[in-house]
Write an enzyme that holds these catalytic residues in place. Structure first.
Site, PDB file in Angstrom:
ATOM      1  CB  CYS A 192      -0.676   0.091   1.056  1.00 18.75           C
ATOM      2  SG  CYS A 192      -0.244  -0.255   2.417  1.00 18.75           S
ATOM      3  CG  HIS A 241      -4.460  -0.190   3.446  1.00 19.76           C
ATOM      4  ND1 HIS A 241      -3.852  -0.398   3.353  1.00 19.76           N
ATOM      5  CD2 HIS A 241      -5.601   0.998   3.405  1.00 19.76           C
ATOM      6  CE1 HIS A 241      -4.618  -0.502   1.848  1.00 19.76           C
ATOM      7  NE2 HIS A 241      -5.589   0.317   2.289  1.00 19.76           N
ATOM      8  CD  GLU A 253      -7.984  -0.781  -1.039  1.00 19.13           C
ATOM      9  OE1 GLU A 253      -7.676   0.028  -0.312  1.00 19.13           O
ATOM     10  OE2 GLU A 253      -8.647  -0.904  -1.724  1.00 19.13           O
TER      11      GLU A 253
END
Length: 279
Positions: A192, A241, A253
């Site tokens: 990520c 994240h 993402e």
């Protein structure tokens, strides 16, 4: 992804080397240059192994079990031509810090271990590859984000990219469908924060390597004022994240080891906040 505290879980002989490295922190460390297309950076020597084939990792040949086994063991990668600081050596391994990947784990750059044969003498390589892939004169295939000396590649492969929101978003979108890879910063796969770090870096903006450090470094912005290119952070109690905001309530993402880089609606569950790295 989130880096773990320096020293956590290392075997004793590695801790000794880390301590020695810290004692030398006040002195300039010698530098070296990555001489392979992708060098995997491990938490400790022999922490794991990957097939060194860039055409294998983005495919289904690599199982979910193999991918998840990297979690906590391979925090990042360094690419061809990147400069690293040499902090120590153990057998066939070299302890390095990567200056271009800022991290609170080490003020000199992201720390970890690479195979010594993947490094060469320090070489000035000021141009960043902005094409998805390119071939050197010797036939070596290198990828987006690699660094090369002037004249090594056709100018189109290293053309500077505009520093605008739309262009940073466009860069991130070119990796749609690429499989997630924990620690990935290359065509092998992105994690990520690797995706956001790489997209910004290609446009001359250096941000921290890990999601929690990106969260700490960016300028807070209310979700209602988020613009394309701003970063969105998730998970409690520690940020784990990050995604990039797009237009129309969407974000891009690299979510997890089961998935690929994708575009989805902006989530508000487990949301920690938005951060901005543009003026």
């Amino acid at each position: 992804m989130v880096g773990r505290p320096l020293g956590g879980g290392y075997p004793p002989f590695v801790l000794v080397l880390l301590a020695a490295s810290l004692l030398l922190a006040g002195s300039p460390a010698p530098t070296a240059t990555v001489r392979v297309p992708v060098a995997n950076v491990w938490e400790a020597p022999n922490a794991g192994h990957l097939p060194l084939d860039p055409h294998v990792w983005p495919t289904a040949q690599v199982t979910y079990v193999q991918r998840i086994s990297l979690v906590g063991h391979m925090p990042t990668q360094v690419l061809y031509g990147e400069s690293v600081r040499v902090l120590g050596r153990s057998g066939g391994w070299t302890h390095v810090a990567v200056p271009d990947q800022p991290s609170p784990l080490d003020p000199r750059g992201y720390p970890g271990w690479v195979r010594s044969w993947q490094l060469g003498p320090a070489v000035r390589a000021p141009l960043v590859v902005t094409a998805k892939s390119a071939k050197l004169r010797n036939g070596t295939e290198i990828g987006f984000g690699s660094q090369v000396p002037a004249g090594s590649l056709p100018a189109v492969a290293t053309r500077p990219l505009p520093r605008t929101r739309a262009d940073v978003v466009r860069t991130a979108k070119q990796f749609l469908g690429l499989h997630y890879l924990w620690g990935g910063l290359s065509a092998w796969g992105y994690d990520c924060s690797g995706l956001t770090w790489a997209a910004y870096r290609a446009h001359g903006i250096t941000i921290p390597r890990d999601a929690d450090a990106q969260f700490a470094a960016g300028t807070p912005v209310p979700l209602s004022q988020v613009q394309p290119g701003d970063l969105l952070f998730y998970e409690h109690p520690v940020v784990g994240h990050v995604s990039m905001a797009l237009a129309n309530g969407l974000m891009i993402e690299a979510p997890n080891s089961r998935s690929e880089v994708r575009i989805v609606p902006i989530r508000t569950s487990d949301f920690r906040g938005a951060r901005r790295f543009f003026p």
